[in-house]
Write a protein that holds these residues in place. Structure first.
Motif, PDB file in Angstrom:
ATOM      1  N   ALA A 243      60.467  40.246  82.707  1.00 10.70           N
ATOM      2  CA  ALA A 243      61.128  39.166  81.977  1.00 10.70           C
ATOM      3  C   ALA A 243      60.282  38.679  80.803  1.00 10.70           C
ATOM      4  CB  ALA A 243      61.424  38.001  82.919  1.00 10.70           C
ATOM      5  N   ALA A 244      58.972  38.815  80.896  1.00  8.05           N
ATOM      6  CA  ALA A 244      58.093  38.380  79.802  1.00  8.05           C
ATOM      7  C   ALA A 244      58.283  39.232  78.563  1.00  8.05           C
ATOM      8  CB  ALA A 244      56.638  38.415  80.256  1.00  8.05           C
ATOM      9  N   GLY A 245      58.742  40.494  78.741  1.00 10.72           N
ATOM     10  CA  GLY A 245      59.002  41.368  77.608  1.00 10.72           C
ATOM     11  C   GLY A 245      57.736  41.896  76.964  1.00 10.72           C
ATOM     12  N   PHE A 246      57.875  42.433  75.766  1.00 15.45           N
ATOM     13  CA  PHE A 246      56.734  42.990  75.055  1.00 15.45           C
ATOM     14  C   PHE A 246      56.991  42.949  73.554  1.00 15.45           C
ATOM     15  CE2 PHE A 246      59.595  46.415  76.287  1.00 15.45           C
ATOM     16  CZ  PHE A 246      59.789  47.109  75.099  1.00 15.45           C
ATOM     17  N   ASN A 247      55.900  42.996  72.780  1.00 15.32           N
ATOM     18  CA  ASN A 247      56.053  43.123  71.337  1.00 15.32           C
ATOM     19  C   ASN A 247      55.906  44.593  70.963  1.00 15.32           C
ATOM     20  OD1 ASN A 247      53.283  43.673  71.312  1.00 15.32           O
ATOM     21  ND2 ASN A 247      52.749  41.532  70.921  1.00 15.32           N
ATOM     22  N   SER A 248      55.638  44.880  69.705  1.00 13.72           N
ATOM     23  CA  SER A 248      55.644  46.270  69.262  1.00 13.72           C
ATOM     24  C   SER A 248      54.576  47.128  69.913  1.00 13.72           C
ATOM     25  CB  SER A 248      55.459  46.320  67.738  1.00 13.72           C
ATOM     26  OG  SER A 248      54.241  45.706  67.372  1.00 13.72           O
ATOM     27  N   ALA A 249      53.497  46.530  70.395  1.00 18.03           N
ATOM     28  CA  ALA A 249      52.402  47.347  70.931  1.00 18.03           C
ATOM     29  C   ALA A 249      51.855  46.860  72.255  1.00 18.03           C
ATOM     30  CB  ALA A 249      51.257  47.414  69.914  1.00 18.03           C
ATOM     31  N   GLU A 250      52.261  45.651  72.709  1.00 18.87           N
ATOM     32  CA  GLU A 250      51.616  45.069  73.880  1.00 18.87           C
ATOM     33  C   GLU A 250      52.634  44.360  74.775  1.00 18.87           C
ATOM     34  OE1 GLU A 250      49.184  42.366  71.806  1.00 18.87           O
ATOM     35  OE2 GLU A 250      47.657  43.843  71.222  1.00 18.87           O
ATOM     36  N   PRO A 251      52.517  44.494  76.114  1.00 18.72           N
ATOM     37  CA  PRO A 251      53.340  43.678  77.000  1.00 18.72           C
ATOM     38  C   PRO A 251      52.870  42.229  76.958  1.00 18.72           C
ATOM     39  CG  PRO A 251      51.756  44.933  78.275  1.00 18.72           C
ATOM     40  CD  PRO A 251      51.622  45.398  76.851  1.00 18.72           C
ATOM     41  N   ARG A 252      53.804  41.295  77.013  1.00 20.70           N
ATOM     42  CA  ARG A 252      53.420  39.887  76.948  1.00 20.70           C
ATOM     43  C   ARG A 252      52.924  39.374  78.297  1.00 20.70           C
ATOM     44  NH1 ARG A 252      58.235  39.789  73.626  1.00 20.70           N
ATOM     45  NH2 ARG A 252      57.686  39.357  71.462  1.00 20.70           N
ATOM     46  N   GLY A 253      53.214  40.106  79.371  1.00 20.72           N
ATOM     47  CA  GLY A 253      52.858  39.640  80.701  1.00 20.72           C
ATOM     48  C   GLY A 253      51.516  40.122  81.204  1.00 20.72           C
TER      49      GLY A 253
ATOM     50  N   LEU B   8      51.990  50.933  76.818  1.00 14.89           N
ATOM     51  CA  LEU B   8      51.467  50.133  75.723  1.00 14.89           C
ATOM     52  C   LEU B   8      49.988  49.798  75.887  1.00 14.89           C
ATOM     53  CD1 LEU B   8      54.475  47.658  75.448  1.00 14.89           C
ATOM     54  CD2 LEU B   8      54.068  49.716  74.092  1.00 14.89           C
ATOM     55  N   SER B   9      49.386  49.378  74.782  1.00 18.24           N
ATOM     56  CA  SER B   9      48.041  48.822  74.820  1.00 18.24           C
ATOM     57  C   SER B   9      48.129  47.402  75.370  1.00 18.24           C
ATOM     58  CB  SER B   9      47.429  48.799  73.415  1.00 18.24           C
ATOM     59  OG  SER B   9      47.432  50.073  72.837  1.00 18.24           O
ATOM     60  N   LEU B  10      46.975  46.791  75.618  1.00 19.77           N
ATOM     61  CA  LEU B  10      46.943  45.416  76.111  1.00 19.77           C
ATOM     62  C   LEU B  10      46.271  44.512  75.083  1.00 19.77           C
ATOM     63  CD1 LEU B  10      45.848  45.915  79.836  1.00 19.77           C
ATOM     64  CD2 LEU B  10      48.147  45.431  78.983  1.00 19.77           C
ATOM     65  N   ALA B  11      46.763  43.287  74.988  1.00 17.45           N
ATOM     66  CA  ALA B  11      46.074  42.286  74.181  1.00 17.45           C
ATOM     67  C   ALA B  11      44.691  42.048  74.779  1.00 17.45           C
ATOM     68  CB  ALA B  11      46.879  40.990  74.154  1.00 17.45           C
ATOM     69  N   LYS B  12      43.727  41.717  73.940  1.00 16.32           N
ATOM     70  CA  LYS B  12      42.346  41.586  74.389  1.00 16.32           C
ATOM     71  C   LYS B  12      41.903  40.124  74.410  1.00 16.32           C
ATOM     72  CE  LYS B  12      41.772  46.102  74.432  1.00 16.32           C
ATOM     73  NZ  LYS B  12      43.118  46.514  74.015  1.00 16.32           N
ATOM     74  N   ALA B  13      41.119  39.783  75.413  1.00 15.34           N
ATOM     75  CA  ALA B  13      40.504  38.458  75.509  1.00 15.34           C
ATOM     76  C   ALA B  13      39.014  38.644  75.757  1.00 15.34           C
ATOM     77  CB  ALA B  13      41.132  37.658  76.648  1.00 15.34           C
ATOM     78  N   THR B  14      38.201  37.802  75.124  1.00 15.87           N
ATOM     79  CA  THR B  14      36.753  37.897  75.310  1.00 15.87           C
ATOM     80  C   THR B  14      36.159  36.602  75.844  1.00 15.87           C
ATOM     81  OG1 THR B  14      36.437  37.281  72.985  1.00 15.87           O
ATOM     82  CG2 THR B  14      36.476  39.644  73.500  1.00 15.87           C
ATOM     83  N   GLY B  15      37.010  35.589  76.070  1.00 18.02           N
ATOM     84  CA  GLY B  15      36.504  34.315  76.568  1.00 18.02           C
ATOM     85  C   GLY B  15      37.461  33.672  77.559  1.00 18.02           C
ATOM     86  N   GLU B  16      36.925  32.699  78.318  1.00 19.01           N
ATOM     87  CA  GLU B  16      37.731  32.017  79.337  1.00 19.01           C
ATOM     88  C   GLU B  16      38.894  31.260  78.711  1.00 19.01           C
ATOM     89  OE1 GLU B  16      37.178  28.614  82.830  1.00 19.01           O
ATOM     90  OE2 GLU B  16      35.416  29.632  81.984  1.00 19.01           O
ATOM     91  N   ASP B  17      38.727  30.724  77.515  1.00 19.77           N
ATOM     92  CA  ASP B  17      39.793  29.958  76.869  1.00 19.77           C
ATOM     93  C   ASP B  17      41.036  30.816  76.657  1.00 19.77           C
ATOM     94  OD1 ASP B  17      38.195  27.766  76.835  1.00 19.77           O
ATOM     95  OD2 ASP B  17      37.641  27.912  74.709  1.00 19.77           O
ATOM     96  N   GLN B  18      40.828  32.067  76.246  1.00 16.98           N
ATOM     97  CA  GLN B  18      41.980  32.950  76.016  1.00 16.98           C
ATOM     98  C   GLN B  18      42.699  33.271  77.318  1.00 16.98           C
ATOM     99  OE1 GLN B  18      39.099  35.476  73.863  1.00 16.98           O
ATOM    100  NE2 GLN B  18      40.786  35.925  72.457  1.00 16.98           N
ATOM    101  N   ILE B  19      41.940  33.458  78.407  1.00 15.45           N
ATOM    102  CA  ILE B  19      42.564  33.709  79.707  1.00 15.45           C
ATOM    103  C   ILE B  19      43.316  32.466  80.177  1.00 15.45           C
ATOM    104  CG2 ILE B  19      42.104  34.218  82.136  1.00 15.45           C
ATOM    105  CD1 ILE B  19      41.789  36.625  80.329  1.00 15.45           C
ATOM    106  N   ARG B  20      42.728  31.314  79.971  1.00 16.75           N
ATOM    107  CA  ARG B  20      43.375  30.061  80.389  1.00 16.75           C
ATOM    108  C   ARG B  20      44.691  29.861  79.634  1.00 16.75           C
ATOM    109  NH1 ARG B  20      41.420  26.053  83.228  1.00 16.75           N
ATOM    110  NH2 ARG B  20      39.302  26.885  83.041  1.00 16.75           N
ATOM    111  N   MET B  21      44.687  30.125  78.335  1.00 17.63           N
ATOM    112  CA  MET B  21      45.914  29.991  77.546  1.00 17.63           C
ATOM    113  C   MET B  21      46.987  30.963  78.032  1.00 17.63           C
ATOM    114  SD  MET B  21      44.392  29.568  73.679  1.00 17.63           S
ATOM    115  CE  MET B  21      46.026  29.805  72.975  1.00 17.63           C
ATOM    116  N   PHE B  22      46.570  32.187  78.367  1.00 19.57           N
ATOM    117  CA  PHE B  22      47.529  33.177  78.873  1.00 19.57           C
ATOM    118  C   PHE B  22      48.158  32.686  80.182  1.00 19.57           C
ATOM    119  CE2 PHE B  22      48.237  36.667  81.873  1.00 19.57           C
ATOM    120  CZ  PHE B  22      49.185  37.410  81.196  1.00 19.57           C
TER     121      PHE B  22
END
Length: 627
Positions: free
Chosen positions: A240-250, A43-57
């Motif tokens: 265990a985190a699973g994935f959506n249609s295009a990206e792993p959630r973990g 799969l592709s990966l979800a993208k983050a461009t800032g520290e806030d997005q990494i912190r939320m993950f």
């Protein structure tokens, strides 16, 4: 832009466009070689461009340990062994189905183990990259056919027809492994594999420090990276985190800001495109940015030149990310010494001298002279390109030379070229001349869809060509005779596109060119793979004229084997359905196979879209005469 689209769709899901990139693996629409189904989706990966997005993950997985690794800019591969012997190597492909490149990988990845000392089925996933040093050495040794950048060099190497020749030319790759599993269970990397550099982190602060450290080392590496990957360290937690249609959630990818380098803007040219657009293109002092040496950049359009106050002689910041064309992000007025020159858009065509028309909010310049020599040359290049006639070995440089000498004036002239004519040119040997002529001859089997693409009809995309074929048009002359009313009756062809098509085929020179192509044996009729089933056969099919989205894994009822998504797409399109990539308010059916994620089915339920399971789909296709 993708983030903005995701935010808008979350608020207004009914307005999501049919061709939305959301929930779609970044992958080719079709695979050209032999394929294999991945045991687990790549799969592709979800993208983050800032520290806030990494912190939320990270906070989403409180108490977990994370792994941060370099995000290599190459080609993802799956390497599979059975009882210690190399079974196959496959690309990511569509995410569920990969293209087999085993023999090619054996030649061009010299460090790839042929055997490992581990029983069972073992899969190693990783990235094949071309080292910067290898890329530079190859380009120095082959100045006539340089590689644009290491990333495209890596991808291109594994699609070459002669990998042995690539290896002999030292066009070699290096494989970095992300991880391994045996029969679905995580495994230590077998001996012989080089792991990607990674850091194990227990907190958000550790994760951000690792991202910063990778960023600091980035310029000193001998390979390109475009970010850092943050993922759950424990395999069980990741699964265990699973994935959506295009990206792993973990896992999530942190993208570094685009690289920016300062250089001097030397001059501005205004080349003429195949349909008359005259965009500004600047030459700059050579600068290495984003993995390539940049000498030409785009200035986008005259309005942006004015708004950014760009001038010839300015010190400018050149920006490049991925495969995006390098552009001038800003100028540095404080560096000016008074010798800078204002950039003035031309009033007349640089090629034919015709007065240019100003269009749109970007104040773009357009040449409306259909006989403009520069437009003619660009149209020839487009006709020879891969999506159209696919004249392998007929490069733009040769097309330009032959056009300048009068041997190529129109598309049909390609098919009059002889090896004897080409041998009169310097640096053209007998083998090259024969290969070029043979390639042109082979392109005669292009068919209607590719011919429509090659004609470069204004406002008509590759998708328009596909829809015209699926609408039942058999011959190019039938489309030339169609009215605006005929064309707007076809799904997803609007009035402006229809008017442009009708106006294009009304031109005498276009009709004359079609006749000349026919005389030279060029196939301008629909090919079987582009043709829908007979209208009488598909007349009662529930799929006819319907907009459908395909999701999940499908099993061929005839053989019991897995059937690829592109093959399913071709079948439903032959039954006169119109396929889209994501569910929207205009979708009629969601065609669902096995292992379907909840996101698409949930969206279908919310929008009232009918979900059709594969057993019913196969019955419909059989009734339509497709199966």
């Amino acid at each position: 832009m993708k983030d903005e689209l995701a935010a808008l769709v979350s608020e207004h899901p009914e307005l999501e466009p049919a061709d939305s990139p959301l929930g779609k693996v970044n992958a080719p629409a079709e695979l050209t070689g032999p394929t294999v189904r991945h045991a687990r989706p790549m799969l592709s990966l979800a993208k983050a461009t800032g520290e806030d997005q990494i912190r939320m993950f990270c906070e989403r997985f409180g108490g977990q340990v994370f792994r941060v690794s370099e995000k290599l800019d190459g080609l993802s591969l799956s390497v599979v062994y059975v009882d210690g012997s190399l079974d196959y190597v496959a690309t990511r492909g569509t995410g569920t189905v990969g293209e087999l490149v085993t023999e090619k990988a054996r030649h061009v990845i010299p460090g790839l183990p042929v055997r490992i000392d581990v029983p069972g089925r073992v899969e190693i996933r990783g990235e094949a990259v071309m080292l910067r040093s290898v890329w530079a050495a190859y380009n120095e040794a082959h100045p006539d056919r340089t590689l644009t950048n290491p990333r495209s060099g890596a991808a291109g190497t594994l699609v070459l027809k002669d990998p042995a020749a690539a290896a002999a030319a030292n066009r070699l790759l290096r494989f970095f492994a992300f991880g391994a599993d045996r029969d679905g269970a995580a495994l230590e990397l077998p001996a012989g594999f080089e792991p990607v550099a990674q850091y194990v982190c227990a907190s958000v602060a550790d994760v951000m420090e690792a991202i910063d450290e990778i960023g600091r080392r980035r310029d000193g590496l001998d390979y390109d990276i475009d970010g850092a990957v943050v993922r759950l360290h424990e395999p069980a937690a990741f699964d265990a985190a699973g994935f959506n249609s295009a990206e792993p959630r973990g896992a999530i990818a942190f993208k570094y800001p685009p690289e920016e380098k300062l250089t001097r803007l030397l001059s501005v040219e205004w080349p003429v495109g195949k349909i008359g657009r005259v965009p500004p293109r600047a030459r700059v002092a050579p600068v290495f940015v984003g993995g390539v040496t940049v000498e030409n950049i785009t200035l986008h359009n005259p309005r942006l030149i004015r708004e950014r106050d760009l001038r010839i002689g300015d010190t400018v910041a050149v920006v490049r990310r991925g495969d995006v064309i390098p552009f001038a992000g800003r100028s540095l007025p404080e560096e000016r010494d008074g010798t800078e020159v204002e950039i003035v858009p031309p009033a007349h065509c640089p090629s034919c001298g015709s007065e240019l028309q100003v269009r749109g909010t970007g104040e773009e310049r357009w040449c409306l002279n259909l006989q403009c020599p520069a437009q003619a040359t660009r149209r020839l290049m487009h006709w020879a390109s891969r999506p159209a006639a696919d004249m392998e070995g007929v490069g733009d440089v040769w097309i330009e030379r032959l056009a300048e000498d009068g041997l190529l004036k129109r598309r049909s002239d390609f098919y009059d070229l002889t090896a004897e004519q080409l041998l009169g040119y310097e640096r053209m040997g007998e083998v090259s001349a024969r290969n070029m002529v043979d390639s042109i001859a082979s392109s005669k089997r292009m068919g209607l869809r590719r011919a429509l693409i090659g004609l470069a009809i204004p406002m008509a995309s590759e998708g328009t060509a596909k829809r015209l074929c699926l609408a039942g048009y058999e011959h190019i002359e039938d489309i030339a005779a169609a009215t605006v009313e005929d064309l707007v009756a076809i799904r997803d062809i609007g009035p402006k596109v229809a008017e442009s098509i009708v106006a294009f085929f009304a031109r005498p020179e276009v009709r004359e060119e079609i006749a000349l192509l026919r005389e030279r044996g060029v196939d301008l009729d629909v090919l079987d793979e582009d043709r829908p089933v007979d209208a009488a056969v598909a007349g009662d099919s529930p799929l006819k004229g319907r907009s459908v989205v395909i999701t999940g894994a499908f099993t061929d009822p005839r053989s019991g084997a897995r059937i690829s998504r592109p093959d399913v797409t071709r079948l439903v399109e032959q039954a006169a359905a119109v396929t889209a990539s994501s569910v929207s308010a205009t979708t009629d059916y969601l065609l669902a196979g096995e292992n379907v994620g909840a996101s698409k089915t949930g969206k279908a339920d919310k929008l009232g879209v009918t979900i059709v399971r594969q057993d019913e789909l196969w019955r419909w296709l059989a009734e339509a005469g497709v199966l």
